[in-house]
Enzyme design. Structure first.
Site, PDB file in Angstrom:
ATOM      1  N   ASP A 122       1.216  -1.569   0.225  1.00 13.32           N
ATOM      2  CA  ASP A 122       0.438  -0.408  -0.199  1.00 13.32           C
ATOM      3  C   ASP A 122       1.155   1.287   0.123  1.00 13.32           C
ATOM      4  O   ASP A 122       1.676   1.680   0.891  1.00 13.32           O
ATOM      5  CB  ASP A 122      -1.178  -0.276   1.007  1.00 13.32           C
ATOM      6  CG  ASP A 122      -2.190   0.559   1.442  1.00 13.32           C
ATOM      7  OD1 ASP A 122      -2.420   1.479  -0.259  1.00 13.32           O
ATOM      8  OD2 ASP A 122      -2.746   1.781   1.623  1.00 13.32           O
ATOM      9  N   HIS A 129      -4.383  13.745   1.063  1.00 12.76           N
ATOM     10  CA  HIS A 129      -4.183  12.931   1.877  1.00 12.76           C
ATOM     11  C   HIS A 129      -2.891  12.874   3.236  1.00 12.76           C
ATOM     12  O   HIS A 129      -2.888  12.676   4.640  1.00 12.76           O
ATOM     13  CB  HIS A 129      -4.665  11.452   1.401  1.00 12.76           C
ATOM     14  CG  HIS A 129      -4.527  10.165   2.758  1.00 12.76           C
ATOM     15  ND1 HIS A 129      -5.034  10.316   3.636  1.00 12.76           N
ATOM     16  CD2 HIS A 129      -3.217   9.084   2.868  1.00 12.76           C
ATOM     17  CE1 HIS A 129      -5.491   8.924   4.174  1.00 12.76           C
ATOM     18  NE2 HIS A 129      -3.792   8.869   4.386  1.00 12.76           N
ATOM     19  N   GLU A 195     -10.738   4.079   3.781  1.00 15.71           N
ATOM     20  CA  GLU A 195     -10.238   4.844   2.995  1.00 15.71           C
ATOM     21  C   GLU A 195      -9.829   4.238   1.211  1.00 15.71           C
ATOM     22  O   GLU A 195     -10.122   3.005   0.791  1.00 15.71           O
ATOM     23  CB  GLU A 195      -8.218   4.708   3.048  1.00 15.71           C
ATOM     24  CG  GLU A 195      -7.394   4.368   4.373  1.00 15.71           C
ATOM     25  CD  GLU A 195      -6.429   5.138   4.559  1.00 15.71           C
ATOM     26  OE1 GLU A 195      -5.651   3.858   3.558  1.00 15.71           O
ATOM     27  OE2 GLU A 195      -5.619   5.085   5.586  1.00 15.71           O
ATOM     28  N   GLU A 197      -8.801   3.798  -2.281  1.00 15.25           N
ATOM     29  CA  GLU A 197      -7.583   3.799  -3.397  1.00 15.25           C
ATOM     30  C   GLU A 197      -8.467   3.309  -4.665  1.00 15.25           C
ATOM     31  O   GLU A 197      -9.199   2.788  -4.679  1.00 15.25           O
ATOM     32  CB  GLU A 197      -6.734   2.751  -1.997  1.00 15.25           C
ATOM     33  CG  GLU A 197      -6.876   3.663  -0.352  1.00 15.25           C
ATOM     34  CD  GLU A 197      -5.284   2.305  -0.374  1.00 15.25           C
ATOM     35  OE1 GLU A 197      -4.624   2.078  -1.429  1.00 15.25           O
ATOM     36  OE2 GLU A 197      -5.002   3.093   0.907  1.00 15.25           O
ATOM     37  N   ASP A 227      -9.126   0.342   2.274  1.00 19.29           N
ATOM     38  CA  ASP A 227      -8.414   0.164   2.937  1.00 19.29           C
ATOM     39  C   ASP A 227      -8.117   0.115   4.169  1.00 19.29           C
ATOM     40  O   ASP A 227      -7.985   1.161   4.956  1.00 19.29           O
ATOM     41  CB  ASP A 227      -6.995   0.179   3.038  1.00 19.29           C
ATOM     42  CG  ASP A 227      -5.285  -0.271   3.320  1.00 19.29           C
ATOM     43  OD1 ASP A 227      -6.042  -1.497   3.780  1.00 19.29           O
ATOM     44  OD2 ASP A 227      -5.014   0.465   3.887  1.00 19.29           O
ATOM     45  N   ARG A 231      -7.707   4.032  13.449  1.00 21.18           N
ATOM     46  CA  ARG A 231      -6.920   4.984  13.322  1.00 21.18           C
ATOM     47  C   ARG A 231      -5.812   4.923  15.183  1.00 21.18           C
ATOM     48  O   ARG A 231      -5.278   5.526  14.988  1.00 21.18           O
ATOM     49  CB  ARG A 231      -7.765   5.982  13.227  1.00 21.18           C
ATOM     50  CG  ARG A 231      -8.466   6.314  11.603  1.00 21.18           C
ATOM     51  CD  ARG A 231      -7.095   6.111  11.060  1.00 21.18           C
ATOM     52  NE  ARG A 231      -7.626   6.747   9.327  1.00 21.18           N
ATOM     53  CZ  ARG A 231      -7.656   6.213   8.370  1.00 21.18           C
ATOM     54  NH1 ARG A 231      -5.746   6.139   8.606  1.00 21.18           N
ATOM     55  NH2 ARG A 231      -7.948   6.902   7.447  1.00 21.18           N
ATOM     56  N   GLN A 234      -3.784   2.198  14.827  1.00 17.82           N
ATOM     57  CA  GLN A 234      -2.576   2.556  14.252  1.00 17.82           C
ATOM     58  C   GLN A 234      -1.766   3.678  15.197  1.00 17.82           C
ATOM     59  O   GLN A 234      -0.469   3.291  14.995  1.00 17.82           O
ATOM     60  CB  GLN A 234      -3.404   3.732  13.138  1.00 17.82           C
ATOM     61  CG  GLN A 234      -1.687   4.077  11.676  1.00 17.82           C
ATOM     62  CD  GLN A 234      -2.793   4.177  10.605  1.00 17.82           C
ATOM     63  OE1 GLN A 234      -3.772   4.317  10.262  1.00 17.82           O
ATOM     64  NE2 GLN A 234      -1.920   4.852   9.704  1.00 17.82           N
ATOM     65  N   LYS A 247      -3.993  -2.429   9.717  1.00 18.20           N
ATOM     66  CA  LYS A 247      -4.691  -2.099   8.371  1.00 18.20           C
ATOM     67  C   LYS A 247      -4.180  -3.811   8.023  1.00 18.20           C
ATOM     68  O   LYS A 247      -4.583  -3.958   7.033  1.00 18.20           O
ATOM     69  CB  LYS A 247      -3.465  -1.351   7.453  1.00 18.20           C
ATOM     70  CG  LYS A 247      -3.280  -0.125   8.165  1.00 18.20           C
ATOM     71  CD  LYS A 247      -3.635   0.898   6.733  1.00 18.20           C
ATOM     72  CE  LYS A 247      -3.371   1.994   7.312  1.00 18.20           C
ATOM     73  NZ  LYS A 247      -4.111   3.087   6.144  1.00 18.20           N
ATOM     74  N   THR A 251      -8.729  -6.047   4.085  1.00 23.54           N
ATOM     75  CA  THR A 251      -9.128  -4.622   2.983  1.00 23.54           C
ATOM     76  C   THR A 251     -10.084  -5.189   1.540  1.00 23.54           C
ATOM     77  O   THR A 251     -10.052  -6.564   0.661  1.00 23.54           O
ATOM     78  CB  THR A 251      -7.109  -4.420   2.183  1.00 23.54           C
ATOM     79  OG1 THR A 251      -6.443  -4.837   3.335  1.00 23.54           O
ATOM     80  CG2 THR A 251      -7.235  -3.650   0.919  1.00 23.54           C
ATOM     81  N   THR A 343      -4.570   6.686  -0.324  1.00 26.85           N
ATOM     82  CA  THR A 343      -5.843   7.190  -0.198  1.00 26.85           C
ATOM     83  C   THR A 343      -5.703   8.576  -1.163  1.00 26.85           C
ATOM     84  O   THR A 343      -5.258   9.325  -0.884  1.00 26.85           O
ATOM     85  CB  THR A 343      -6.072   7.881   1.404  1.00 26.85           C
ATOM     86  OG1 THR A 343      -6.052   6.473   2.294  1.00 26.85           O
ATOM     87  CG2 THR A 343      -7.646   8.508   1.615  1.00 26.85           C
ATOM     88  N   GLU A 357      -9.872  12.691   7.345  1.00 21.59           N
ATOM     89  CA  GLU A 357     -10.229  13.854   7.485  1.00 21.59           C
ATOM     90  C   GLU A 357     -11.472  14.172   7.034  1.00 21.59           C
ATOM     91  O   GLU A 357     -11.093  15.548   7.309  1.00 21.59           O
ATOM     92  CB  GLU A 357      -9.702  13.767   5.472  1.00 21.59           C
ATOM     93  CG  GLU A 357      -7.975  12.976   5.459  1.00 21.59           C
ATOM     94  CD  GLU A 357      -7.513  12.541   4.725  1.00 21.59           C
ATOM     95  OE1 GLU A 357      -6.301  12.941   3.490  1.00 21.59           O
ATOM     96  OE2 GLU A 357      -7.618  11.424   4.421  1.00 21.59           O
TER      97      GLU A 357
END
Lengths: 415, 415
Positions: A122, A129, A195, A197, A227, A231, A234, A247, A251, A343, A357
């Protein structure tokens, strides 16, 4: 490029994501029959194993639950296959009576992962982003890491967690350390996110560094990719070795691989680089794609709200540049490698490709129909959509969708 | 545990790494015959496909170039197989005449990767290594990241880069930004290094979180692992998403999987944790191993110098804890997953498991026979060795060895 008309009427309908220009590759099953290769056309799927004898390839390639054998066969086979399918499905083709019986309605088919994912990487190639997340995690001054404008930053993800659109995703447990607490605890993620992508699917392998042009030629096609990201896990785990369990839950990818050939007319240069790139990353021509993207969020009780509209042309680095960088150390790349773009956020609030975001780290809740969201709630369904707009036709990706199940009550209980 | 004597005399010799107590699993070939499964005993390899009929398993399992089928079959099959091999090879076994013709001299055999690597994860579970590297990269005050004492930090590596002992490794090119320069450049790595690690091989898969005890039972065995690392590429790329191209050139593993059963007598608790771990990481018993490890460096002109002596018992987190953490998010784990421990450094200078530490970032060159080293030079051969010392016998790992070839003159030139 204009619409190529097919004898299959549904493929010529305005707004159809799968006209003859597209011919994306998937794996489908109907009832108890084993999954096998299919190509989407209009509202139908062409059963590729059933028509294999008409395709003129050395096989069998299609009576399999993945496109990996075709992907590994290389660009000449891909080009020959596309040309032959165009011949067979174009308006006026004499083969229509031989082909028509092998069209299966999409409505009654189940779609599976279209290829066996070898490894999953990834990237982090969306500038808005990176800027947004960097600002939230490290402050505006250190938002964009010093290396970011010089190379496509990426990390290796977990291929085993890749699932196809439609599979449900369970909210993970993990180690989190909420602000103000002295010690971490093990708890269900409270900041679970998506996310948006685009992802490249590697077709031909390499065992040494490749140029950007060579990398581009290795790419079989593209899928949409979500993805899913925890958070809170993370934020606590990612220093110093990057995202790991945050993560690794799932996915999701869209079920149809849209080929590079179908996207050829939609190449665009993308934003000009702020500063010159090193020669090994130089693009010999436009290598990003003008693909409109959107994200819809649907709470368990409905209805959906489109919460993001952006475009893949926003990417700072193309998949070809990512792949060239990935192979630069001599890292062997294989057929079936999946490369997420990172992202794809745009410059506007409603073009941000993650809830992190959109709600600015949970500080500014996002309004949706019937409520607000900082992060995902149990039962929420996230659907990514994407299409390139041609002259009177679309190249659609189909949907990349997944619903969030509540966390297990006790992840270590055994039934 | 004492030596179990075999009718094969070389297996009973003092210092033999492969006595009957060991029975490690590899893949070998002789001449043009296709690679297949073998078990090391004394100075021979038992051709497992040739004796499969005597083993009483549902097969065929062994006429294959990997142990994955056996690994996926689970702990009951592993235990049954070990018990049967002990019966067949023990001193006085009546089956000796049926077995002896299927012993192949190790000296004439070529060894291959013993299993198909599904995915590769590398941890960071050696405390002295984390402390040393953290001090060099971030200063003594921030050496150990705040999360380090709470969870086994790890990152996903690249399975495609895993090679077997004996394969040569080519010095990579990559993006580097030497201190004092304004912009990065693309150059051969000037700080190429090894890392001494022990790695677990996952046998049985999981699709949900597992306890540490369950994780331990999933592990088929262990290999030595050298995680070749380009320190200059790493320093420039690793923020914020972790190591990527710095660790993607090659990872070398030893050719014999030493089974968990063979290592059972060597379990030790390891260093007591500084602070209590969260319950999901609690070990139900001693799960580290007392395995003596060493690294030898041999310049092209020879002779070798042993530059590091340490022990796997130094690890702060066991492979079982690593695997339990890896699966905690629901991440599916598969047969063939390879989990590197992270560099196993001890507290002394000559127990440091990488040149980065041995030369303290290149500031304090290491003396070797006939010269000094800060980082690896072209032609250098790095050999990892490991063995557990029983009562009158060894459980040896064999060697994990690789020679460094010079960088390509132009990585993008095509022959």
């Amino acid at each position: 490029m204009v619409l190529i008309r097919s004898w299959l009427r549904s493929a010529n309908a305005p707004g159809c994501p799968f006209p003859l220009n597209n011919l994306p590759c998937g794996v489908f099953s109907v009832g108890e029959v084993a999954p096998r290769c299919g190509v989407a056309i209009g509202d139908m799927i062409l059963d590729m194993a059933a028509v294999e004898g008409l395709l003129g390839l050395t096989g069998p390639l299609f009576d399999a639950p993945s496109w990996n054998a075709v992907m590994a066969a290389g660009p000449d086979v891909w080009a020959g296959l596309r040309a032959r399918l165009l011949d067979l499905l174009v308006e006026g083709a004499v083969e229509q009576p031989m082909i028509a019986p092998h069209l299966v309605p999409q409505a009654g088919a189940r779609l599976h992962l279209p290829f066996r994912v070898a490894e999953y990487t990834d990237f982090y190639a969306g500038r808005h982003h990176a800027q947004n997340v960097g600002t939230m995690f490290r402050g505006a001054e250190h938002a964009l890491p010093p290396n970011w404008l010089h190379m496509p930053i990426g990390y290796n993800g977990r291929a085993s967690s890749v699932v196809v659109s439609g599979e449900e995703v369970r909210r993970p447990w993990g180690q989190v350390k909420p602000a103000g607490e002295d010690a971490p605890r093990f708890a269900p993620s409270a900041r679970f996110d998506f996310e948006l992508e685009l992802a490249a699917v590697v077709g031909t392998p390499s065992d040494r560094p490749v140029t950007v042009a060579e990398a581009d030629a290795m790419i079989f096609g593209y899928v949409l990719l979500n993805d899913w990201s925890a958070r809170d896990i993370q934020a606590w785990e990612y220093q110093p070795l990057g995202p790991f369990q945050a993560k690794a839950t799932a996915t999701t990818i869209s079920p149809w691989i849209v080929t590079r050939a179908a996207l050829q007319p939609f190449r665009v240069p993308g934003p000009p680089p702020d500063q010159p790139l090193l020669p090994y990353l130089a693009e010999p021509g436009p290598m990003k794609y003008d693909i409109a993207l959107e994200v819809a969020l649907t709470p368990e009780a409905g209805p959906e709200t489109v919460i993001c509209r952006t475009n893949a042309a926003q990417l700072y680095y193309s998949a070809a540049q990512q792949l060239a960088h990935h192979a630069s150390s001599g890292c062997p790349m294989n057929s079936g490698d999946l490369l997420g773009s990172g992202t794809i956020s745009g410059p506007l609030r409603d073009s941000r490709g993650s809830l992190l975001e959109l709600s600015w780290g949970g500080r500014d809740p996002l309004a949706i129909k019937g409520g607000t969201r900082c992060f995902l709630e149990d039962g929420d369904c996230v659907t990514l959509r994407g299409a390139a707009q041609g002259d009177g036709y679309l190249i659609g990706f189909g949907e990349c969708s997944g619903r969030l199940l509540p966390a297990r009550r006790d992840p270590y209980a055994r039934p």
